[in-house]
Design a protein around this motif. Structure first.
Motif, mmCIF file in Angstrom:
data_model
loop_
_atom_site.group_PDB
_atom_site.id
_atom_site.type_symbol
_atom_site.label_atom_id
_atom_site.label_comp_id
_atom_site.label_asym_id
_atom_site.label_seq_id
_atom_site.Cartn_x
_atom_site.Cartn_y
_atom_site.Cartn_z
ATOM 1 N N GLU A 162 -7.333 10.310 45.100
ATOM 2 C CA GLU A 162 -7.158 9.420 46.248
ATOM 3 C C GLU A 162 -6.301 10.069 47.338
ATOM 4 N N PHE A 163 -5.586 11.125 46.968
ATOM 5 C CA PHE A 163 -4.745 11.833 47.937
ATOM 6 C C PHE A 163 -5.311 13.211 48.254
ATOM 7 N N GLY A 164 -6.583 13.407 47.962
ATOM 8 C CA GLY A 164 -7.266 14.633 48.344
ATOM 9 C C GLY A 164 -7.040 15.814 47.433
ATOM 10 N N ILE A 165 -6.567 15.585 46.228
ATOM 11 C CA ILE A 165 -6.330 16.684 45.288
ATOM 12 C C ILE A 165 -7.516 16.758 44.333
ATOM 13 N N ASP A 166 -8.265 17.848 44.400
ATOM 14 C CA ASP A 166 -9.458 17.970 43.567
ATOM 15 C C ASP A 166 -9.098 18.501 42.182
ATOM 16 N N ALA A 167 -10.112 18.620 41.324
ATOM 17 C CA ALA A 167 -9.888 19.015 39.937
ATOM 18 C C ALA A 167 -9.280 20.410 39.829
ATOM 19 N N GLN A 168 -9.695 21.324 40.684
ATOM 20 C CA GLN A 168 -9.180 22.684 40.629
ATOM 21 C C GLN A 168 -7.702 22.726 40.994
ATOM 22 N N LEU B 262 6.341 12.807 48.566
ATOM 23 C CA LEU B 262 6.502 12.390 49.962
ATOM 24 C C LEU B 262 5.140 12.214 50.637
ATOM 25 N N LYS B 263 4.165 12.978 50.215
ATOM 26 C CA LYS B 263 2.813 12.827 50.748
ATOM 27 C C LYS B 263 2.209 11.491 50.332
ATOM 28 N N MET B 264 2.546 11.036 49.131
ATOM 29 C CA MET B 264 1.982 9.785 48.622
ATOM 30 C C MET B 264 2.679 8.544 49.173
ATOM 31 N N LEU B 265 3.939 8.649 49.522
ATOM 32 C CA LEU B 265 4.736 7.471 49.854
ATOM 33 C C LEU B 265 4.177 6.619 50.993
ATOM 34 N N PRO B 266 3.563 7.184 52.032
ATOM 35 C CA PRO B 266 3.007 6.316 53.073
ATOM 36 C C PRO B 266 1.946 5.342 52.559
#
Length: 403
Positions: A386-392, A89-93
């Motif tokens: 691209e959605f702010g999720i880093d490697a950790q 749902l965070k990605m859908l926009p």
């Protein structure tokens, strides 16, 4: 007219999230990718999409998957888990289209009903491709291409007269549904581009209806003439001559000479010019009524001559015909070669793999060659960043089976 000046497809800027499985809906998304759409392929973390197990498979690599999902980036996400659902749902926009093909009601059970999807992105096009649609008594049935083909009436048109109907050795039903999928996406994108205030829409695409849509004359000939069209072998029951023939040297070829002018030329080729004015054969309805007699005579003539001679004479007379091609014939054919109908897709495992070209061709536009379909989760780091999720954070999600 022939200058190649642009590599931007008509769907450039359109972002599609393809969470469908196997072939029909993913094919629709792939066709959009061929014409410039950015497509992200979403799979379960275990890579259990059945297309990864269908032949051909080599060295453990799913070759059909590589071709069918060309031009896409690949991520993994288990939307059945609360955290996976929230991430979707965070990605859908950031997407214009969501493509899914789960059984009707499945997305609702996961908390991803249409109202929830619309709240996440009011302009989202949600394309649902199922066997039988979102309504009706069969809406929850599972579906595969051969089921669509059988139920649509398509399979009943194939096979020998009086014998068993036949399926093709390729899932035609999936391919047709995929074409309607791409057409639906392009149509709705055109609507949204024409009106910045327009809302998204839910597309209810039933694969059985897609195939049935191609069979225009079946309902009207049944109602108005009381006819039920049945298998007729390779012989068309609506026009003549139109059949498969065999030469003396064992080459099968298809020929159509249904117009009166073409039929007259065929009569000259086989040494029977009088047939074109014979009351039994002078018109298409007459030829259909006397089909067996005409086809037996043509078949006898063709079977008495080698294919090279037949082909030369038919070509000179301008009669539509073709040898029944195998893929080897396609690869060797001068016309296919001249048009570069087989392209090479860059591939990390094999360097490149052959695949059909982008269709249609747009004059003045040279589209970039897509790469083969992604490995399971191949672009997780890139896309999720691209959605702010880093490697950790991505490592945590992977450890918990969310991605």
């Amino acid at each position: 007219m022939n200058q190649k000046s642009s590599s931007q497809g008509a769907l450039a800027g359109v972002r599609i999230l393809d969470m469908a499985t196997v072939l029909a809906a993913p094919m629709g998304a792939t066709l959009c990718a061929d014409h410039g759409a950015e497509v992200v392929k979403l799979e379960l973390p275990d890579g259990s999409d059945a297309l990864r197990g269908l032949q051909p498979v080599k060295d453990g690599n799913a070759l059909w998957w590589k071709i069918a999902n060309r031009g896409k980036r690949g991520i993994t996400l288990d939307v059945r888990q609360p955290e996976g659902r929230a991430l979707l749902l965070k990605m859908l926009p950031h997407f214009d289209v969501l493509v899914e093909n789960f059984r009707t009601g499945t997305m609702d059970r996961w908390g991803l009903d249409i109202e929830t999807l619309n709240r996440a992105n009011p302009r989202l096009i949600v394309l649902r491709l199922t066997g039988f649609g979102q309504t009706g008594p069969y809406k929850s049935r599972p579906g595969f291409a051969r089921i669509f083909e059988a139920m649509s009436g398509f399979t009943n048109l194939t096979g020998e007269e009086g014998g068993s109907p036949l399926h093709s050795n390729f899932p035609v039903g999936d391919a047709v549904a995929g074409l309607f999928c791409a057409f639906s996406i392009a149509s709705e994108i055109a609507r949204l581009r024409g009106n910045p205030e327009a809302a998204g829409v839910e597309v209810d695409l039933a694969a059985t209806e897609a195939l049935f849509r191609l069979l225009d004359p079946l309902p009207v000939e049944h109602e108005q003439l009381g006819q039920v069209r049945n298998p007729a072998g390779n012989c068309a029951s609506y026009t003549a001559p139109s059949n498969m023939y065999r030469s003396a040297d064992g080459i099968y070829f298809s020929l159509v000479a249904s117009s009166n002018a073409i039929f007259a030329r065929l009569c000259a080729v086989v040494g029977r010019p009088e047939w074109s004015s014979d009351a039994r054969f002078a018109t298409n309805p007459a030829r259909v009524a006397n089909l067996r007699e005409l086809d037996d005579a043509l078949g006898t003539w063709f079977h008495g001559h080698e294919y090279a001679l037949i082909a030369d004479r038919l070509e000179a007379a301008g009669i539509p015909f073709s040898k029944v091609y195998t893929i080897a014939d396609i690869e060797e054919d001068a016309h296919y070669q001249a048009r570069n109908a087989i392209i090479r897709l860059p591939d990390p495992d094999y360097g490149s793999l052959p695949a059909p070209c982008i269709v249609p061709r747009i004059v003045g536009r040279e589209m970039p060659t897509p790469r083969t379909g992604p490995a399971v989760g191949e672009h997780n780091a890139q896309v999720y960043a691209e959605f702010g999720i880093d490697a950790q954070e991505l490592a945590r999600l992977r450890a918990e089976g969310v991605v």
